[in-house]
Design a protein around this motif. Structure first.
Motif, PDB file in Angstrom:
ATOM      1  N   TYR A 164      18.582  -7.388   0.592  1.00  0.00           N
ATOM      2  CA  TYR A 164      18.182  -6.013   0.875  1.00  0.00           C
ATOM      3  C   TYR A 164      17.687  -5.224  -0.336  1.00  0.00           C
ATOM      4  N   PRO A 165      18.364  -5.260  -1.502  1.00  0.00           N
ATOM      5  CA  PRO A 165      17.861  -4.447  -2.634  1.00  0.00           C
ATOM      6  C   PRO A 165      16.424  -4.799  -3.023  1.00  0.00           C
ATOM      7  N   GLY A 166      16.138  -6.088  -3.179  1.00  0.00           N
ATOM      8  CA  GLY A 166      14.788  -6.501  -3.541  1.00  0.00           C
ATOM      9  C   GLY A 166      13.786  -6.249  -2.438  1.00  0.00           C
ATOM     10  N   LEU A 167      14.200  -6.429  -1.186  1.00  0.00           N
ATOM     11  CA  LEU A 167      13.301  -6.207  -0.053  1.00  0.00           C
ATOM     12  C   LEU A 167      12.905  -4.742   0.052  1.00  0.00           C
ATOM     13  N   ILE A 168      13.879  -3.857  -0.089  1.00  0.00           N
ATOM     14  CA  ILE A 168      13.593  -2.419  -0.023  1.00  0.00           C
ATOM     15  C   ILE A 168      12.650  -2.011  -1.143  1.00  0.00           C
ATOM     16  N   LEU A 169      12.902  -2.533  -2.356  1.00  0.00           N
ATOM     17  CA  LEU A 169      12.035  -2.214  -3.495  1.00  0.00           C
ATOM     18  C   LEU A 169      10.618  -2.721  -3.253  1.00  0.00           C
ATOM     19  N   THR A 170      10.480  -3.933  -2.732  1.00  0.00           N
ATOM     20  CA  THR A 170       9.163  -4.518  -2.487  1.00  0.00           C
ATOM     21  C   THR A 170       8.388  -3.735  -1.435  1.00  0.00           C
ATOM     22  N   LEU A 171       9.048  -3.414  -0.325  1.00  0.00           N
ATOM     23  CA  LEU A 171       8.373  -2.674   0.748  1.00  0.00           C
ATOM     24  C   LEU A 171       7.991  -1.268   0.316  1.00  0.00           C
ATOM     25  N   ALA A 172       8.744  -0.697  -0.628  1.00  0.00           N
ATOM     26  CA  ALA A 172       8.408   0.621  -1.148  1.00  0.00           C
ATOM     27  C   ALA A 172       7.207   0.554  -2.091  1.00  0.00           C
ATOM     28  N   MET A 173       7.086  -0.544  -2.841  1.00  0.00           N
ATOM     29  CA  MET A 173       6.029  -0.660  -3.838  1.00  0.00           C
ATOM     30  C   MET A 173       4.718  -1.192  -3.274  1.00  0.00           C
ATOM     31  N   LEU A 174       4.781  -1.998  -2.208  1.00  0.00           N
ATOM     32  CA  LEU A 174       3.577  -2.640  -1.682  1.00  0.00           C
ATOM     33  C   LEU A 174       2.479  -1.639  -1.285  1.00  0.00           C
ATOM     34  N   PRO A 175       2.776  -0.582  -0.524  1.00  0.00           N
ATOM     35  CA  PRO A 175       1.697   0.355  -0.163  1.00  0.00           C
ATOM     36  C   PRO A 175       1.043   0.997  -1.384  1.00  0.00           C
ATOM     37  N   PHE A 176       1.840   1.369  -2.383  1.00  0.00           N
ATOM     38  CA  PHE A 176       1.287   1.979  -3.585  1.00  0.00           C
ATOM     39  C   PHE A 176       0.420   0.980  -4.355  1.00  0.00           C
ATOM     40  N   SER A 177       0.863  -0.276  -4.413  1.00  0.00           N
ATOM     41  CA  SER A 177       0.102  -1.306  -5.099  1.00  0.00           C
ATOM     42  C   SER A 177      -1.240  -1.529  -4.411  1.00  0.00           C
ATOM     43  N   TYR A 178      -1.230  -1.593  -3.077  1.00  0.00           N
ATOM     44  CA  TYR A 178      -2.462  -1.825  -2.333  1.00  0.00           C
ATOM     45  C   TYR A 178      -3.414  -0.634  -2.440  1.00  0.00           C
ATOM     46  N   LEU A 179      -2.877   0.575  -2.340  1.00  0.00           N
ATOM     47  CA  LEU A 179      -3.723   1.773  -2.443  1.00  0.00           C
ATOM     48  C   LEU A 179      -4.335   1.894  -3.836  1.00  0.00           C
ATOM     49  N   PHE A 180      -3.565   1.542  -4.845  1.00  0.00           N
ATOM     50  CA  PHE A 180      -4.093   1.554  -6.214  1.00  0.00           C
ATOM     51  C   PHE A 180      -5.236   0.554  -6.347  1.00  0.00           C
TER      52      PHE A 180
END
Length: 272
Positions: free
Chosen positions: A244-260
């Protein structure tokens, strides 16, 4: 992210064609061909096994060679997908200047290429399981979900890193060093159970033990590797507390990474 899904579907044939081109170009004149794809995990497994004979690492009733090989499969898939994904835009500069199509095709192609190599490595793992007389349980059905999670982690790094690498080529030079360090912060040479034992059961870091364990599991590869070993070798379900800790971090970062990445791609052809 819905736009990303549409791009993947619309350009699926292009992704497949580019991935096939990468495989053919890489292994066409190699004597061993695509077997080179499995040499890295096999050699690392042998090296880690020799190191373990001197250091001593508790692995329970699971033979260390197959435990390590099972850890190396998702790790190498992630490592090489991220590395090639970060370099994928700059390495296709000529194609970018000629015609427009969604640039996320390049990181996706790098990942699909490595997915083919991962499939080959699975046959080696199956051979090791037969040799050690280990049968997968029903929990092996979790493997596709774990691989999908690994792909998402790799893409999160690839999108951001590929965009940054267009403007700052130091990114491609620094990434292998960062990933090498990350390997030692992931349960590749040692099982996650040892970290859990030291920090959670023995409280080796005192009042900081629980926080350090949470920090350790913020690394998505910790949960991925441990779950991969559990479902295939131990006949156990994934440890969701480690995921869960890594999954939550990844799902939070993925949209920002893609938009960037999407915002930066407007100038790729001019800068590259």
């Amino acid at each position: 992210m819905s736009a990303a899904k549409k791009s993947i579907f619309a350009y699926r044939e292009l992704i497949a064609a580019l991935a096939w081109k990468n495989i053919v170009v890489r292994y066409k004149q190699a004597y061993l061909g695509i077997l080179w794809a499995v040499l890295k995990p096999v050699m690392l497994m042998l090296i880690f096994t020799v190191v373990k004979s001197f250091v001593g690492i508790e692995t329970g009733n699971i033979p260390y060679p197959i435990l390590t090989f099972a850890a190396l499969l998702p790790w190498i898939f992630f490592q090489e997908s991220a590395s090639e994904g970060v370099n994928s835009v700059t390495s296709n500069a000529a194609l970018i200047k000629k015609i427009y199509f969604p640039r996320e095709v390049f990181p996706l192609t790098a990942m699909v290429t490595k997915l083919v190599e991962l499939t080959i490595s699975f046959f080696i793992l199956a051979g090791l399981m037969i040799y050690y007389e280990m049968m997968p349980s029903i929990y092996a059905c979790w493997v596709p979900a774990i691989i999908l999670y690994t792909m998402i982690v790799a893409l999160t790094i690839s999108f951001f890193g590929a965009a940054m690498n267009v403007y700052y080529r130091d990114i491609a030079q620094a990434l292998p060093v960062a990933l090498s360090l990350l390997m030692y912060g992931s349960p590749v040479m040692y099982p996650l159970s040892l970290v859990h034992k030291k920090l959670i059961e023995e409280q080796a870091a005192g009042i900081w033990s629980n926080d350090l364990y949470t920090l350790y599991t913020l690394n998505p590869l910790a949960g991925i590797i441990d779950s991969f070993q559990r479902v295939l070798l131990k006949g156990l379900p994934p440890d969701f507390e480690a995921i869960y800790p890594g999954l939550i971090l990844t799902l939070a970062m993925l949209p920002f990474s893609y938009l960037f990445f999407k915002r930066a791609e407007n100038w790729f052809a001019d800068v590259i």
